[in-house]
Write a protein that holds these residues in place. Structure first.
Motif, mmCIF file in Angstrom:
data_model
loop_
_atom_site.group_PDB
_atom_site.id
_atom_site.type_symbol
_atom_site.label_atom_id
_atom_site.label_comp_id
_atom_site.label_asym_id
_atom_site.label_seq_id
_atom_site.Cartn_x
_atom_site.Cartn_y
_atom_site.Cartn_z
ATOM 1 N N PRO A 64 1.238 -0.943 0.011
ATOM 2 C CA PRO A 64 0.046 0.263 -0.400
ATOM 3 C C PRO A 64 0.757 1.230 -0.221
ATOM 4 O O PRO A 64 1.499 1.166 0.346
ATOM 5 N N THR A 65 -0.160 2.787 -0.315
ATOM 6 C CA THR A 65 1.142 3.458 -0.878
ATOM 7 C C THR A 65 0.324 4.558 0.647
ATOM 8 O O THR A 65 -0.526 3.860 0.834
ATOM 9 N N LEU A 66 0.801 5.748 0.061
ATOM 10 C CA LEU A 66 0.153 6.514 1.742
ATOM 11 C C LEU A 66 -0.572 7.152 1.426
ATOM 12 O O LEU A 66 -2.136 7.180 2.708
ATOM 13 N N GLN A 67 -1.597 6.830 0.312
ATOM 14 C CA GLN A 67 -2.683 7.235 -0.151
ATOM 15 C C GLN A 67 -4.247 6.048 -0.366
ATOM 16 O O GLN A 67 -4.851 6.086 -1.024
ATOM 17 N N ARG A 68 -2.994 4.628 -0.902
ATOM 18 C CA ARG A 68 -3.804 3.603 -1.353
ATOM 19 C C ARG A 68 -4.333 4.046 -2.456
ATOM 20 O O ARG A 68 -4.044 3.955 -3.341
ATOM 21 N N THR A 69 -5.729 4.484 -2.509
ATOM 22 C CA THR A 69 -6.244 4.591 -3.301
ATOM 23 C C THR A 69 -6.052 5.798 -3.986
ATOM 24 O O THR A 69 -5.938 7.028 -3.096
ATOM 25 N N PRO A 70 -5.315 6.550 -5.176
ATOM 26 C CA PRO A 70 -4.916 7.650 -5.184
ATOM 27 C C PRO A 70 -6.445 8.389 -5.380
ATOM 28 O O PRO A 70 -7.171 7.979 -5.491
ATOM 29 N N VAL A 71 -6.326 10.277 -5.547
ATOM 30 C CA VAL A 71 -6.940 10.725 -5.844
ATOM 31 C C VAL A 71 -8.181 10.643 -7.045
ATOM 32 O O VAL A 71 -7.711 10.930 -8.441
ATOM 33 N N ILE A 72 -9.574 10.435 -7.126
ATOM 34 C CA ILE A 72 -10.203 9.933 -7.963
ATOM 35 C C ILE A 72 -11.329 11.354 -8.513
ATOM 36 O O ILE A 72 -11.734 11.770 -8.266
ATOM 37 N N PHE A 73 -10.372 11.824 -9.712
ATOM 38 C CA PHE A 73 -11.109 12.697 -10.247
ATOM 39 C C PHE A 73 -12.124 12.782 -11.482
ATOM 40 O O PHE A 73 -11.709 11.201 -11.930
ATOM 41 N N ARG A 109 -23.207 11.886 -13.280
ATOM 42 C CA ARG A 109 -22.894 12.192 -12.116
ATOM 43 C C ARG A 109 -23.170 11.038 -10.924
ATOM 44 O O ARG A 109 -22.483 11.030 -10.281
ATOM 45 N N ALA A 110 -24.142 10.207 -11.583
ATOM 46 C CA ALA A 110 -23.887 9.410 -11.103
ATOM 47 C C ALA A 110 -23.229 8.416 -9.935
ATOM 48 O O ALA A 110 -22.462 7.746 -9.392
ATOM 49 N N PHE A 111 -22.137 8.578 -11.467
ATOM 50 C CA PHE A 111 -20.915 7.894 -10.914
ATOM 51 C C PHE A 111 -19.629 8.617 -10.736
ATOM 52 O O PHE A 111 -18.999 7.942 -9.227
ATOM 53 N N ALA A 112 -20.118 9.873 -10.486
ATOM 54 C CA ALA A 112 -19.277 10.528 -9.801
ATOM 55 C C ALA A 112 -19.390 10.252 -7.952
ATOM 56 O O ALA A 112 -18.833 10.833 -7.419
ATOM 57 N N ALA A 113 -21.311 10.659 -7.731
ATOM 58 C CA ALA A 113 -21.926 11.116 -6.318
ATOM 59 C C ALA A 113 -20.764 9.145 -5.866
ATOM 60 O O ALA A 113 -20.381 9.962 -4.565
ATOM 61 N N VAL A 156 -24.690 12.587 -1.240
ATOM 62 C CA VAL A 156 -25.538 12.872 0.502
ATOM 63 C C VAL A 156 -26.512 11.779 0.356
ATOM 64 O O VAL A 156 -26.769 10.651 1.285
ATOM 65 N N GLU A 157 -27.051 11.229 -0.628
ATOM 66 C CA GLU A 157 -27.675 10.024 -0.872
ATOM 67 C C GLU A 157 -27.074 8.884 -0.440
ATOM 68 O O GLU A 157 -27.730 7.958 -0.024
ATOM 69 N N GLY A 158 -25.842 8.542 -1.492
ATOM 70 C CA GLY A 158 -25.457 7.837 -1.357
ATOM 71 C C GLY A 158 -24.812 7.302 0.209
ATOM 72 O O GLY A 158 -23.281 6.587 -0.133
ATOM 73 N N GLY A 159 -24.823 8.625 1.383
ATOM 74 C CA GLY A 159 -24.569 8.045 3.072
ATOM 75 C C GLY A 159 -23.054 8.686 2.820
ATOM 76 O O GLY A 159 -22.522 8.275 3.396
ATOM 77 N N ARG A 160 -23.304 9.716 1.418
ATOM 78 C CA ARG A 160 -21.530 10.536 1.342
ATOM 79 C C ARG A 160 -21.592 11.805 2.601
ATOM 80 O O ARG A 160 -22.508 12.569 1.739
ATOM 81 N N ARG A 161 -20.800 12.671 2.677
ATOM 82 C CA ARG A 161 -20.855 14.202 3.818
ATOM 83 C C ARG A 161 -20.889 15.027 2.412
ATOM 84 O O ARG A 161 -19.997 15.002 0.960
ATOM 85 N N PRO A 162 -21.402 15.971 1.744
ATOM 86 C CA PRO A 162 -21.227 17.213 1.069
ATOM 87 C C PRO A 162 -20.224 17.079 0.329
ATOM 88 O O PRO A 162 -19.612 17.463 -0.992
ATOM 89 N N ASP A 163 -19.542 17.895 1.367
ATOM 90 C CA ASP A 163 -17.495 18.422 0.693
ATOM 91 C C ASP A 163 -16.974 17.214 0.265
ATOM 92 O O ASP A 163 -15.670 17.425 0.396
ATOM 93 N N ASP A 164 -17.698 16.288 0.819
ATOM 94 C CA ASP A 164 -16.638 14.869 -0.011
ATOM 95 C C ASP A 164 -16.756 14.536 -1.218
ATOM 96 O O ASP A 164 -15.534 14.046 -1.839
ATOM 97 N N LEU A 165 -16.996 15.581 -1.999
ATOM 98 C CA LEU A 165 -16.880 15.658 -3.576
ATOM 99 C C LEU A 165 -16.639 16.977 -3.595
ATOM 100 O O LEU A 165 -17.471 17.250 -3.303
ATOM 101 N N GLN A 166 -15.282 17.411 -4.201
ATOM 102 C CA GLN A 166 -15.056 18.281 -4.957
ATOM 103 C C GLN A 166 -15.445 18.832 -6.080
ATOM 104 O O GLN A 166 -14.778 18.309 -7.333
#
Ligand SMILES: Cc1cc2nc3c(=O)[nH]c(=O)nc-3n(C[C@H](O)[C@H](O)[C@H](O)COP(=O)(O)O)c2cc1C
Length: 445
Positions: free
Chosen positions: A205-214, A223-227, A255-265
């Motif tokens: 594993p790397t420091l991030q494990r998963t790279p930041v996903i854009f 959008r559903a995929f992004a969410a 938010v519908e998918g259970g994440r916090r709103p600012d988890d996606l920038q």
């Protein structure tokens, strides 16, 4: 993009432009160092793996303009940039079409190790027919099916990055002679519709494990995929109001998918023509316009030609009459802005070539403009260039000091991983979809 002409076609001929020499790694190393000096969070590379245009059409315009051909692999370039920078995030695009997820996950982990956790990945599904044919398909897969395929690809790479190795598996213990603890390294045994992957993941594993996903698609499926998957979304909204609607709608899905709103920038793509006075900025704009190639823009938007025969479509044809499986964001946005009538191919070429994301003004006017985008909910911007490296040098030397003085830009580069810079954490948040695979394979395998 690691090419001559990415978006602003014709500008490679501008006297200040050095992008014609994109084969020279020094150009990119110098640019990365400039961005680091300017406290940018990240340098982002777009990419495609095929020609724009109809499958049997001519690529005379593409070659003449240097329009994304020739082009080089951005991931290979990133390893050179990683060792020549310390803080800058390094993000690149890779389509699910182009690489098997097992090998892709390994390549990204290697880059993330080399850069100490500064890698981001822009997930795209590729909307080019030629790209599909380069990878053994007869034709482009249908739009929404491409996103279903992409989701399985994500599942495979999450399983490898998040689930295959437990924390503490890597020991490097010279005294006991145990390099890695096999009880903490797991096969993933993925069996799906598109892939079968046994595992384990080969890198630790790397420091991030998963790279930041854009991610950058704004269709309903995009959008559903992004969410579900993305941590950062590129948008190209024509106005701050449209950006706000896009952001609000996508955040509601997050938010519908259970994440916090600012988890996606959200990062708005913008491009600037800068002058110390308004008149100078307008003169610089006129100079840029002299170099713009309309042929290049029409070839790029991939809609101006009949996809079966390669013959030009009637420029007055309404966009709604064009049937295609390519990206749908541009046409949707144009429809949203042009409410008085149905836009045509001619409108699309015009808006793409002349208006999209362009702002002309003094550093102070640019700062005012960016404050409006910020109020619309945009978290950051993607500075698209006219010329490399000058567009960035001017932005850093003339605009960034004003942004910093107004609290619109960071004072310093935050140290650490790319995710740390953007979110204040190194790894995926607990509520991210990919985290379900952490610790998921221990007993089963
Ligand atoms: C800022 C931005 C950058 C993009 N970069 C790439 C890219 O590098 N490669 C690519 O194939 N598509 C790229 N795209 C296209 C998107 O990934 C997507 O295919 C397109 O927006 C259509 O998706 P949609 O139909 O879901 O809206 C980009 C789009 C935007 C807005």
């Amino acid at each position: 993009m690691n090419t001559n002409s990415h978006i602003q076609h014709g500008l490679w001929r501008h006297p200040a432009a050095q992008q014609a020499d994109f084969n020279d790694v020094r150009l990119w190393i110098d640019l990365a160092k400039t961005l680091e000096r300017g406290h940018f969070d990240a340098m982002f590379f777009a990419d495609v793996v095929g020609l724009y245009g109809p499958v049997n059409g001519s690529y005379e315009v593409n070659a003449r303009e240097g329009l994304q051909i020739p082009s080089n692999d951005p991931a290979v370039l990133l390893s050179a940039l990683a060792v020549n920078t310390e803080h800058l995030g390094l993000a690149f695009t890779s389509a699910v079409l182009q690489e098997h997820p097992f090998d892709f996950a390994r390549k990204v982990s290697t880059l993330d190790h080399i850069s100490n956790g500064r890698i981001g990945w822009n997930v795209v599904t590729s909307s080019l027919e030629n790209a599909a044919r380069n990878f053994g398909f007869d034709r482009l897969m249908e739009h929404d099916e491409r996103y279903r395929w992409a989701q399985e690809y994500m599942d495979v790479v999450y399983k490898l990055w998040e689930g295959s190795w437990d924390d503490g598996a890597l020991l490097k213990d010279k005294v006991s002679g145990v390099y890695a603890d096999h009880t903490k390294i797991h096969k993933i045994n993925h069996v799906g519709e598109y892939y079968q992957v046994e595992g384990p993941h080969l890198p630790s594993p790397t420091l991030q494990r998963t790279p930041v996903i854009f991610q950058a698609g704004s269709s309903p499926a995009g959008r559903a995929f992004a969410a579900r998957n993305a941590e950062a979304q590129f948008i190209l909204a024509p106005t701050p109001e449209i950006a706000r609607t896009t952001i609000d709608e996508t955040r509601a899905l997050v938010v519908e998918g259970g994440r916090r709103p600012d988890d996606l920038q959200f990062f708005q793509g913008l491009t600037f023509v800068i002058g110390s006075t308004e008149e100078e900025a307008k003169r610089n704009e006129a100079e840029i316009d002299e170099y713009i190639s309309t042929d290049g823009f029409l070839a790029h938007i991939n809609l101006g030609l009949d996809q079966a025969t390669g013959t030009p479509l009637d420029p007055d044809m309404p966009l709604k009459d064009i049937k295609h499986e390519g990206g749908q964001s541009h046409t949707a946005w144009l429809r949203a802005t042009m409410t008085d009538r149905e836009p045509t191919i001619r409108d699309l070429a015009k808006i793409t070539a002349r208006i999209r994301g362009r702002f002309v003004g003094t550093p102070e006017q640019i700062a005012d403009h960016l404050a409006v985008w910020q109020q619309a909910g945009v978290d950051g911007i993607n500075v698209m260039n006219w010329t490399i490296p000058q567009s960035y040098e001017l932005f850093i030397d003339e605009v960034m000091p004003v942004l910093r003085a107004r609290g619109l830009a960071k004072q310093e580069s935050a140290p650490g991983t790319l995710r740390q810079k953007l979110f204040g954490r190194d790894q995926l948040s607990e509520s991210h979809y990919g985290r379900q695979y952490r610790g998921a394979f221990g007993d089963r395998s």
